[in-house]
Design a protein around this motif. Structure first.
Motif, mmCIF file in Angstrom:
data_model
loop_
_atom_site.group_PDB
_atom_site.id
_atom_site.type_symbol
_atom_site.label_atom_id
_atom_site.label_comp_id
_atom_site.label_asym_id
_atom_site.label_seq_id
_atom_site.Cartn_x
_atom_site.Cartn_y
_atom_site.Cartn_z
ATOM 1 N N GLU B 10 22.769 -3.306 24.824
ATOM 2 C CA GLU B 10 21.422 -3.789 25.113
ATOM 3 C C GLU B 10 20.685 -3.838 23.786
ATOM 4 O O GLU B 10 20.762 -2.904 23.001
ATOM 5 C CB GLU B 10 20.742 -2.757 26.019
ATOM 6 C CG GLU B 10 20.262 -3.190 27.388
ATOM 7 C CD GLU B 10 20.128 -4.670 27.628
ATOM 8 O OE1 GLU B 10 18.992 -5.141 27.575
ATOM 9 O OE2 GLU B 10 21.137 -5.345 27.905
ATOM 10 N N PRO B 11 19.967 -4.897 23.509
ATOM 11 C CA PRO B 11 19.239 -4.931 22.245
ATOM 12 C C PRO B 11 18.130 -3.886 22.242
ATOM 13 O O PRO B 11 17.562 -3.576 23.288
ATOM 14 C CB PRO B 11 18.659 -6.337 22.216
ATOM 15 C CG PRO B 11 18.711 -6.831 23.615
ATOM 16 C CD PRO B 11 19.816 -6.105 24.284
ATOM 17 N N ARG B 16 14.547 -6.937 20.103
ATOM 18 C CA ARG B 16 14.007 -7.891 21.055
ATOM 19 C C ARG B 16 12.667 -8.452 20.595
ATOM 20 O O ARG B 16 12.312 -9.563 20.918
ATOM 21 C CB ARG B 16 13.850 -7.225 22.427
ATOM 22 C CG ARG B 16 15.088 -7.362 23.279
ATOM 23 C CD ARG B 16 14.848 -6.800 24.632
ATOM 24 N NE ARG B 16 14.687 -5.352 24.553
ATOM 25 C CZ ARG B 16 13.905 -4.666 25.362
ATOM 26 N NH1 ARG B 16 13.199 -5.283 26.274
ATOM 27 N NH2 ARG B 16 13.829 -3.366 25.257
ATOM 28 N N SER B 19 10.634 -11.005 16.336
ATOM 29 C CA SER B 19 9.805 -12.150 15.981
ATOM 30 C C SER B 19 8.339 -11.888 16.270
ATOM 31 O O SER B 19 7.470 -12.297 15.520
ATOM 32 C CB SER B 19 10.247 -13.397 16.723
ATOM 33 O OG SER B 19 11.100 -13.092 17.763
ATOM 34 N N THR B 20 8.086 -11.168 17.362
ATOM 35 C CA THR B 20 6.689 -10.856 17.676
ATOM 36 C C THR B 20 6.098 -9.991 16.579
ATOM 37 O O THR B 20 4.972 -10.203 16.141
ATOM 38 C CB THR B 20 6.629 -10.106 19.017
ATOM 39 O OG1 THR B 20 7.553 -10.719 19.903
ATOM 40 C CG2 THR B 20 5.254 -10.170 19.603
#
Lengths: 336, 302, 327
Positions: B10-11, B16, B19-20
């Motif tokens: 799972e990342p 995840r 980028s945010t």
């Protein structure tokens, strides 16, 4: 080259200072265009082909652009060092530029005649007072220029607004406007990309005609190898901010040497031949924030060797008519 | 970018949201480089501090809603009364500080109601089009064609003065701006290719509006809200000043000036400090809104 | 499998203050067999994209019909519409604007699955991951936003989204024209390989003849809303019959040395679809136009001996004597 080139770019390095760091946009570009010659600069998105010529007319804002080294010589004068006043006398009169989307460069609220006359009158400021054209003469000149680019009925078309013209006609108007100051050098940045093929053929034909008739030197920037092959004498293939191969059309397209040029030519489907396997160059353009140490193409190159971790020599320069930036050809070039 | 990726794991949160995180860092940097916006942020931070802790740090909490200490009336600024006292001896400093909370409430309620009316109408107008759009937009135009404050005064005139009615009246003249903004944005997003793509996948109209159009309208709405907060506070203060909004001794800045102006120029502090508070708050929200526009406007990015 | 019968699409427009109907697609008949790749080629304003969009109900047909396996899909109720969405999907020209900028890749690719299946949570994530694998993207892209991907990567994401529901028909609207040639080659190769693997039927819309020749086994050439020539790709390209097809092929500059600098490009502009020429729509630009014939009455389709359909009077059996001299 026997004659001094009209435009010569020497060891041109340019960075962009961005939020993510320093983007090494151009790394030692060398190019030259002789009188009455046409040079094509081809490459894919992000290779730096447009950036290379923007500063010929001082069009790159700084910051973020930062020139690290090099010269852009127009008839021996370094365009990176001219004052804004001098630049004003060069723009449009010595060197003109046309762009991809003609609509963006025409003001929608004025007729094309008004815009052309304005441009022509602006050019007059560079002349001695007695030699200047008045408004009426400028209009006559505008009509003459429109006729030269084969716009049908220029006398009546001159009073039309840009949106009333088709894309092809707008590009003709833009070319007429660019050439109204009788420049010696025309830089065309993707001049036919926004046009349909049949209209593109007409515009390319027009450019070829103008080169012949006016003794114009032309630099065409495009991603379309077909366009370059059709109208240019010489071609520079750019990859990741470097010129990787330079030579005449016959040399480069007939016997491509750099693996990138080879790959590029193999990746284009040919409309005139039954389909064979296409070669898509694997991988992606390197991130120019952290360019690879050696050859910039090594990660995607089918012929990559150990030595490719060091930068290849033989950057092209005006003295060499044919250059390849690749370790494979270093020996051979030393001999030549 | 690593070459070997464990595709089964799972990342992590960081992966995840990489980028945010980068986007927010970019926002932060753009904002930091904008001096005016930073000033706005500092003012608004101070304002928010007063909103949250105001009532517990003021020296005379009982003065907030109006007490009477006639013996202290109209004292000039001093160590005991930083901003002086008013005509019944209340501490002006206490009332100005407590007024921040009132002002924020006013701003939030006005922009909130306006958004609740304006955003749905704007989306309906932009997305449905046709006579629905015509009707909504013409009604909006009618509202926009009457000067807002005058219309608000008229509405309060009918409803009767009071802070609640004032807020309602201002909200009623405020929503057309949101309709205009959202309708224009919806219109341009409606023809976006990703909206076409969603349609071709069979997304319902509601889904297209809520998943594809509304989130992309958020940036301009946020910018408008932050700019409007200041103006809404100013409008409410204007009504208070005219005696149509909050009624003294309610600690609302406009109402305070309204009474205080009778004591000018000798007892200047009475109206000066509430006025200064309005000025700073409006300025702060405007600068902040300008700064937000700079970072949220995609054209200004990179 | 897919057929259009006299498909016509008109848009109401305002020209010079008057209301008019712009006929973007004018009685188009195409037929795609299962497993075919039909190329629809034409210049801007030819109506080629409108045909694709109309098949997927992004535009409304104003006349004629579209049938999928014999069933009329021009007018559908909501339930049938949902079935159509599963069977036919579209890939758009500009991959950047085809992805919602506020959605991660994961969300974009999951969109059709959320709409049409009950997959959620971990299962959904797994399915999206496997779709990305099919299109050759690593899982690390799942949580990226579109602006962080290159054009080619974004187009792969769009393809992953289009094949998520195992459709039978893919309408590809200029899928590579926004891409660089080396990337275009990758995508074309990839499209060809998944066509076989996933048993897909393509309607491939492009202005690029070379790309069509590479991917499609059949081709239809459009000009101003009409199909002017239709046949097997290799035959049409090696022996174009309609003067427009010929002109189009000649206009493409080739990436090889030794081309004549100056040619005789096809003259004139594409007429406005609001002001269509009388007679054959191409007669204003056609080298072989016969005065008094081509500019008089509309030209029907003629089927040549080798089964190709050409909309040109030169192939009218009754015109043979004149045609022979013109050809």
């Amino acid at each position: 080259m026997t004659e001094a080139p009209v435009l010569e770019i020497r060891d041109y390095r340019l960075n962009f200072n961005t939020f993510d760091g320093v983007y090494h946009a151009l790394d030692g570009v060398n190019l030259a265009v002789g009188k009455g010659q046409s040079l094509g600069i081809v490459g894919e998105t992000g290779c730096g082909k447009s950036v290379t010529v923007r500063n010929v007319l001082g069009l790159l804002p700084s910051p973020p652009a930062e020139v690290i080294s090099g010269e852009i010589l127009y008839n021996g004068k370094d365009m990176l060092k001219v004052t804004p006043e001098e630049m004003q006398k060069i723009r449009g009169i010595e060197i003109a530029m046309i762009f991809q989307d003609p609509m963006t460069y025409l003001n929608p609220v004025f007729t094309i005649g008004t815009q052309m006359i304005d441009v022509i009158l602006t050019h007059q400021k560079a002349l001695d007072r007695h030699a200047r054209k008045n408004r009426k003469e400028a209009k006559a000149h505008a009509i003459e220029m429109l006729r030269k680019v084969h716009l049908p009925n220029p006398e009546s078309q001159i009073d039309r607004y840009p949106h009333e013209l088709s894309g092809g006609m707008r590009q003709r108007v833009l070319i007429a406007m660019a050439l109204s100051g009788s420049p010696k050098l025309l830089i065309a940045d993707e001049p036919t990309t926004a046009l349909d093929v049949t209209i593109q053929a007409q515009i390319l034909d027009l450019i070829a005609e103008l080169v012949e008739d006016m003794g114009l030197s032309v630099v065409i920037i495009t991603h379309d190898l077909g366009v370059v092959a059709k109208v240019c004498d010489n071609v520079a293939v750019m990859y990741a901010g470097q010129v990787v191969e330079y030579g005449t059309i016959e040399e480069v397209f007939g016997q491509p040497k750099h693996p990138y040029t080879e790959g590029l030519l193999k990746s284009i489907p040919h409309p005139g031949k039954p389909p064979e396997e296409l070669y898509g160059i694997p991988g992606f353009l390197p991130n120019l924030l952290t360019p690879p140490k050696g050859c910039r193409f090594q990660a995607r190159c089918p012929k990559a060797m150990d030595i490719c971790g060091t930068p290849p020599k033989n950057r092209n320069n005006a003295a060499h008519d044919r250059t390849v930036l690749c370790h494979l050809y270093e020996e051979g070039f030393a001999d030549a | 970018m690593t070459d070997i990726i464990d595709t089964t794991a799972e990342p992590t949160f960081r992966e995840r949201h990489a980028s945010t995180i980068r986007t927010w860092r970019l926002y932060a940097r753009t904002f930091r480089n904008n001096g005016a916006a930073m000033l706005g942020l500092i003012i608004i931070a101070g304002f928010m501090f007063l909103v949250i802790f105001g009532p517990s740090i003021v020296p005379y909490p009982e003065d907030a809603l109006g007490a009477t200490h006639i013996e202290n009336k109209l004292q000039p600024p001093s160590a005991e009364h930083w901003f002086g006292t008013d005509e019944v001896g209340n501490d002006v400093y206490t009332r100005v500080v407590v007024g921040a909370r009132v002002s924020l409430q006013i701003g939030l309620i006005i922009t909130g109601i306006s958004m609740l009316i304006g955003v749905p109408l704007g989306i309906i107008a932009g997305y449905v089009g046709g006579w629905v759009e015509e009707t909504i937009m013409r009604v909006t135009d009618v509202f926009l064609s009457i000067p807002g404050l005058i219309l608000a005064i008229a509405i309060v005139g009918v409803l009767g003065p009071g802070i609640g009615n004032a807020m309602l009246a201002i909200s009623l003249v405020w929503w057309p701006g949101y309709v205009r903004l959202v309708q224009a944005k919806t219109l341009s997003l409606k023809s976006a290719i990703y909206v076409d793509a969603a349609r071709s996948m069979g997304a319902s109209k509601m889904r297209i509006v809520f998943v594809h159009i509304l989130p992309n309208c958020l940036s301009p709405i946020i910018v408008k809200v932050s700019m409007d907060m200041g103006m809404a506070i100013l409008y409410a203060a204007s009504l208070g000043f005219l005696g149509l909004g909050a009624q003294p001794p309610f600690p609302e800045w406009g109402a305070m000036i309204s009474v205080g102006r009778n004591y000018l120029p000798d007892w200047w502090w009475y109206s000066f400090f509430p006025g200064l508070a309005i000025f700073l708050t409006v300025l702060g929200f405007n600068l902040l809104g300008d700064g937000l526009r700079d970072i949220l406007d995609p054209k200004g990015r990179e | 499998m897919l057929e259009t019968h006299d498909l016509t699409v008109g848009f109401p427009v305002r020209a010079d203050g008057k209301k008019a109907i712009l006929t973007a697609v004018n009685k188009v008949n195409i037929r795609i067999e299962k497993g075919d790749a039909l190329g629809l080629v034409g210049e801007s304003g030819s109506g080629k994209s409108t045909v694709g969009r109309t098949i997927l109900h992004l535009n409304r047909a104003t006349g004629g019909s579209v049938t999928l396996d014999g069933q009329d899909i021009t007018r559908l109720n909501a339930a049938d519409e949902k079935v159509l969405r599963r069977r036919a999907q579209m890939v758009f020209q500009d991959p950047h604007s085809a992805l919602n900028p506020r959605m991660t890749i994961m969300r974009s690719v999951a969109e059709p699955l959320i709409l049409h299946t009950k997959l959620r949570g971990a299962e959904l994530r797994e399915k999206v991951g496997s779709l990305l694998e099919i299109v050759g993207l690593q899982k690390q892209f799942l949580y990226r936003y579109p602006h962080e991907l290159s054009g080619g990567q974004k187009q792969r994401v769009c393809i992953a989204r289009a094949i998520a529901l195992n459709p039978e028909l893919l309408v590809l609207d200029e899928p590579t024209s926004a891409l660089d040639v080396s990337v275009q080659a990758q995508i074309l190769e990839f499209l060809k390989s998944i066509q076989k693997e996933l048993d897909l039927t393509y309607l491939f819309i492009s202005h690029n003849l070379a790309v069509i020749r590479y991917v499609c086994n059949r081709v239809a050439v459009m000009y101003l809303g009409q199909i002017v020539e239709q046949g097997e790709t290799e035959e049409v390209f090696s022996n174009p019959k309609h003067p427009y097809t010929k002109a189009l092929l000649e206009a493409v500059p080739l990436p090889e040395p030794g081309q004549p600098r100056r040619g005789k490009p096809i003259v004139g502009d594409i007429p406005s679809p609001l002001n269509l020429p009388k007679g054959c729509f191409f007669n204003t630009r056609c080298e072989k136009a016969i005065a008094g014939v081509c500019d008089q009455k509309p030209v029907p389709n003629f089927t040549t001996e080798d089964g190709r359909r050409v909309r040109c009077v030169l192939y009218d059996p009754e015109m043979q004597p004149q045609a022979a001299t013109a050809l």
